[in-house]
Design a protein around this motif. Structure first.
Motif, PDB file in Angstrom:
ATOM      1  N   TYR A  54      79.783  48.925   8.155  1.00 52.23           N
ATOM      2  CA  TYR A  54      80.201  49.398   6.834  1.00 52.23           C
ATOM      3  C   TYR A  54      81.553  50.089   6.923  1.00 52.23           C
ATOM      4  CZ  TYR A  54      78.307  53.857   8.576  1.00 52.23           C
ATOM      5  OH  TYR A  54      78.041  54.978   9.300  1.00 52.23           O
ATOM      6  N   TYR A  87      84.873  56.214   3.533  1.00 51.54           N
ATOM      7  CA  TYR A  87      86.067  56.999   3.223  1.00 51.54           C
ATOM      8  C   TYR A  87      85.675  58.455   3.057  1.00 51.54           C
ATOM      9  CZ  TYR A  87      84.139  55.748  -1.238  1.00 51.54           C
ATOM     10  OH  TYR A  87      83.278  55.526  -2.251  1.00 51.54           O
ATOM     11  N   LEU A 125      85.942  62.310   1.741  1.00 57.66           N
ATOM     12  CA  LEU A 125      86.163  62.971   0.460  1.00 57.66           C
ATOM     13  C   LEU A 125      86.290  64.460   0.734  1.00 57.66           C
ATOM     14  CD1 LEU A 125      86.005  62.100  -2.553  1.00 57.66           C
ATOM     15  CD2 LEU A 125      83.588  62.696  -2.459  1.00 57.66           C
ATOM     16  N   VAL A 146      73.539  58.627   8.549  1.00 52.11           N
ATOM     17  CA  VAL A 146      74.403  59.007   7.439  1.00 52.11           C
ATOM     18  C   VAL A 146      75.057  60.360   7.707  1.00 52.11           C
ATOM     19  CG1 VAL A 146      74.503  59.507   4.977  1.00 52.11           C
ATOM     20  CG2 VAL A 146      73.046  57.676   5.824  1.00 52.11           C
ATOM     21  N   ILE A 183      83.692  67.806   4.724  1.00 52.18           N
ATOM     22  CA  ILE A 183      84.084  66.456   4.303  1.00 52.18           C
ATOM     23  C   ILE A 183      82.814  65.656   4.007  1.00 52.18           C
ATOM     24  CG2 ILE A 183      84.248  65.707   6.741  1.00 52.18           C
ATOM     25  CD1 ILE A 183      86.688  63.975   5.842  1.00 52.18           C
ATOM     26  N   SER A 184      82.858  64.881   2.944  1.00 54.71           N
ATOM     27  CA  SER A 184      81.763  63.943   2.666  1.00 54.71           C
ATOM     28  C   SER A 184      82.266  62.554   3.001  1.00 54.71           C
ATOM     29  CB  SER A 184      81.407  63.902   1.176  1.00 54.71           C
ATOM     30  OG  SER A 184      81.161  65.145   0.660  1.00 54.71           O
ATOM     31  N   PHE A 185      81.354  61.669   3.298  1.00 54.99           N
ATOM     32  CA  PHE A 185      81.760  60.295   3.554  1.00 54.99           C
ATOM     33  C   PHE A 185      81.044  59.362   2.598  1.00 54.99           C
ATOM     34  CE2 PHE A 185      82.696  62.310   7.618  1.00 54.99           C
ATOM     35  CZ  PHE A 185      84.002  61.867   7.803  1.00 54.99           C
ATOM     36  N   ASN A 186      81.784  58.508   1.959  1.00 55.62           N
ATOM     37  CA  ASN A 186      81.175  57.482   1.142  1.00 55.62           C
ATOM     38  C   ASN A 186      81.189  56.178   1.933  1.00 55.62           C
ATOM     39  OD1 ASN A 186      80.758  59.355  -0.791  1.00 55.62           O
ATOM     40  ND2 ASN A 186      82.506  58.779  -2.042  1.00 55.62           N
ATOM     41  N   ILE A 187      80.103  55.475   1.803  1.00 54.82           N
ATOM     42  CA  ILE A 187      79.890  54.304   2.655  1.00 54.82           C
ATOM     43  C   ILE A 187      79.853  53.069   1.784  1.00 54.82           C
ATOM     44  CG2 ILE A 187      78.133  53.169   4.076  1.00 54.82           C
ATOM     45  CD1 ILE A 187      77.448  55.922   5.196  1.00 54.82           C
ATOM     46  N   ILE A 188      80.680  52.101   2.100  1.00 56.63           N
ATOM     47  CA  ILE A 188      80.646  50.878   1.297  1.00 56.63           C
ATOM     48  C   ILE A 188      80.347  49.685   2.182  1.00 56.63           C
ATOM     49  CG2 ILE A 188      81.984  51.662  -0.672  1.00 56.63           C
ATOM     50  CD1 ILE A 188      84.436  50.512   0.555  1.00 56.63           C
TER      51      ILE A 188
END
Lengths: 489, 489
Positions: free
Chosen positions: A43, A46, A48, A249, A449-454
């Motif tokens: 995956y 990014y 945040l 995650v 920091i948060s991470f968004n997963i695509i």
């Protein structure tokens, strides 16, 4: 898979048009380089935070395993486990200073990647280009394994594996494996593998070239095959550990993270490892039995194994340090490979500068004194003399200094100053000098920091392609982020 | 956190204006209901497949732990671990049949959530509303824990915990805990807790109300507090197991998944559990020592523990089955709670219909024969007679049938037919009848799905808010998805 294959063909066509004068065909370097299943296996993510301007736009692209931070658009491109780090993007309203010019920015700076194929490439955006300061562009470009695109606009280029373009505007160039180019501008050039060029107009020029036979053992690439050599074997041996880090995650740190320090949840830490205050450990850094002194930083894709690094050490992107002991404020440049052996350690004295793309690979004890410049390929004690000089001696140069295969022309003082200045900038920016209140840098900011997963389409004709995604501020009010960030800081 | 608090106040204001005739204030139900830290602890995720129309837009919202599928917009809303399932969204070009009308759709249907606060709510979109067939709207609404919004347009409503609005257009209503409303339209009404209403104009009307004393043991809510009772205790006891399932990005099934079956990676499966062919296990389903026969389905938020369910069983959203043995094609409706004991099992014969919102909670063995209708609250064998009837007997009703606290008016045959028709629709849609080539349904399609994970701002004044995100097709060409989906299918 049909559309992803079409996309790859599109990129090949665009890059080849840009490299037609070199009669260089990127097709055999890309075809089959990534097994189709891998495009859906990893995956993209990014980060945040409130400390980086937020805007992402992905369209008609595959992003497998890649990492993004800051404002970024990716269109018609294939990125594979690449790190796109926008943490020094300039903000709207800032004044960008370049030589004697003061350029006010009317928009936030943005990284823009179009019609490109980047494999495990690192993009870092402290960009130097004053001509287009609001857009850091990578277009019509193929970058192979572990290439570094560092603050460099790149249009129409092939970057070989482990090559670096640093603070350079690159147009229509073929850059060989492990070549390093820092030259302000590089246009219509073909840079040989292992060629090191550092040039500041009207100031100095440093050049060195690895012997092709030496280099081939470490990194080599032939059309139709994947890169080979010790560098590839080394990074491949750590791969499975990173894959585990990407399976969860959120992950909790396995070692204490002291005040002011930050340890990326996408770094791998094993063995008996210690990090001190204000240390920054970036994503995809690998630490095993490593001791890092206060304010040190271990940047993306670096590896530190069985080594002790005193305070304010810098291990730049892709630097590898094995069985070594480094004094205070040693700088190890991009993609350097420093390997001692368990009973034959490598020692480097305080304040020494290991140039980007240096190979030290010894099986006898080796000691580099303090305040020395080190470059090139050092396989034994015998090699050392021809690849090192006291920094004081380098700084005295006016005119020309030839030492082994190295040639330094112009002002040695300005050459050494430029390095020292950059080292201070890196330490400041990364938060090495944070005192609990002042001098906050990436190490302190990266803690939250948060991470968004695509993920890509898992099957069908769109397999491996990612949906079109736009990400922007949660509130319509413009300008809120910068002030919110400051309040949070 | 500042902006999230402001957002919650905004929602409270909008909902209260809609409920002013009831003098109903939602504020004490929402304030403090979710500890602030939880808004940043859980990520939201959306499924990406070729079988569902793709478009997401999130703006000025918090989505902690929520799941999305299909076209959806969420604006100025707070969703907490809610499941928004758009897998029966209608496509552009389809003809929507409603009574005698045939309505051609000019756009893909979209779920639109605005100015609402949904807590652990399930939204499923097989929407009935012919007046606005291209938009499934949830606006100015508060839905409490485990409420179901099932194919129901909702504007200006408070839905109590474990309540269901099913195929109903709801406007300006307060719906009590565990109430079930399926009435085509419900406007300016206040529905008591535990009130069950199923009404088809000119056909039939079913009504039953739980005794308030009985109900309070299972679910109760008072202004200023969280819901309490056996239902809450039961779901809370499973919570930590779900949190583990959410900690990994990809998870591999721990049990064999046979041909045509699918097991969500966000379901929890423990003990000795078996699923047969064509079984669908949805996200947040919990299976422990469960045996599921061919074509059965375990829908979102359902729990099946120490139970055997023969082929073509349906456990609808939020249904709970513990220590029970169910024959072929038993239907267990929304939020029903069926609990036997280890040495006092509950047995239900083939073809029986357990109405939505039925409670069977016994500590003596209980057997419900085949082809029976079951409803209400059954705490002992003694209760059984007043809460069950043979389906044949129900179907013979014309005029009025009163049995215990249940009143059925109109055509019993049409009432039973409506249920049977719906059961067949669910089995077909979920792929129970898949033969390896034909009759493909959700179970077969759900096998290939990617999940994109989005996280909120971790700190600062935007803490808990999610960035504005748009997700759309990877290719500009319109209409590609439907055909690509078909080819993949």
């Amino acid at each position: 898979m049909k559309h992803l294959e079409k996309l790859i063909r599109r990129v090949i066509g665009r890059v080849n048009v840009n490299l037609r004068e070199h009669a260089f065909d990127v097709e055999p370097y890309l075809t089959g380089i990534i097994p189709p299943e891998k495009f859906v296996r990893f995956y993209a993510f990014y980060g945040l935070t409130l400390h980086h301007p937020l805007y992402f736009h992905f369209h008609n692209s595959s992003l497998a395993g890649s990492y993004f931070l800051g404002k970024c658009t990716v269109e018609h491109s294939v990125l594979y486990k690449s790190d796109i780090r926008g943490d020094e993007l300039k903000w709207r309203g800032e004044i960008f200073k370049s030589d004697d010019f003061e350029i006010p920015l009317y928009e936030d700076e943005k990284i823009r990647i179009r019609d490109s194929f980047l494999v495990k490439t690192l993009v870092h955006n402290n960009s130097h280009n004053p001509e287009n300061p609001e857009e850091f562009l990578i277009q019509n470009t193929v970058a192979m394994h572990y290439a570094n695109i560092h603050g460099s606009t790149v249009e129409g280029a092939f970057l070989g594996p482990f090559s670096t373009v640093d603070l350079t505007t690159v147009r229509n160039c073929v850059v060989g494996a492990f070549a390093y180019v820092q030259s302000g501008e590089a246009v219509h050039r073909r840079v040989d593998p292992g060629q090191i060029i550092i040039r500041a107009p009207d100031a100095f020029s440093f050049s060195y070239r690895f012997h092709p036979e030496d280099l081939r053992q470490y990194i080599d690439i032939k059309p139709g095959g994947s890169p080979t050599g010790i560098f590839m074997d080394f990074v491949e041996s750590k791969k499975s550990l990173f894959e585990s880090a990407f399976e969860v995650v959120e992950s909790r740190s396995t070692i204490p993270v002291p005040t002011g320090a930050s340890l990326s949840r996408y770094a791998v830490v094993t063995g008996s490892t210690t990090i001190s205050e204000n240390v920054l450990v970036a994503q995809r850094a690998y630490l095993e039995d490593a001791w890092l002194g206060k304010g040190s930083n271990a940047q993306e894709n670096c590896t530190i194994v069985s080594s002790r690094l005193e305070g304010n050490n810098i291990t730049a992107h892709g630097g590898k340090i094995i069985h070594a002991s480094l004094g205070e404020k040693v700088f190890v440049g991009f993609n350097s490979f420093l390997r001692g052996q368990p009973y034959s350690p490598l020692t480097i004295g305080a304040g020494s500068i290991v140039m980007p793309h240096t190979i030290i690979d010894v099986d006898e004890p080796l000691e580099i004194p303090a305040e020395h410049l080190v470059w090139g390929c050092i396989r034994s004690r015998r090699d050392l003399a021809r690849h090192t000089l006291p920094l004081r001696r380098v700084a005295e140069t006016e005119g020309e200094l030839v030492h082994g295969a190295m040639i330094l022309q112009g002002s040695g003082a300005r050459f050494v100053d430029a390095f020292r200045h950059r080292i201070e900038h890196i330490l400041e920016a990364n938060g090495a000098y944070f005192d609990g209140r002042h001098n906050r840098g990436h190490a302190q900011k990266a803690r939250q920091i948060s991470f968004n997963i695509i993920q890509p389409y898992p099957a069908g004709t769109l397999k491996g392609l990612y949906p079109t995604i736009d990400i922007s501020l949660p509130l319509a009010a413009m300008g809120i982020q910068k002030s919110a960030g400051n309040r949070a800081g």
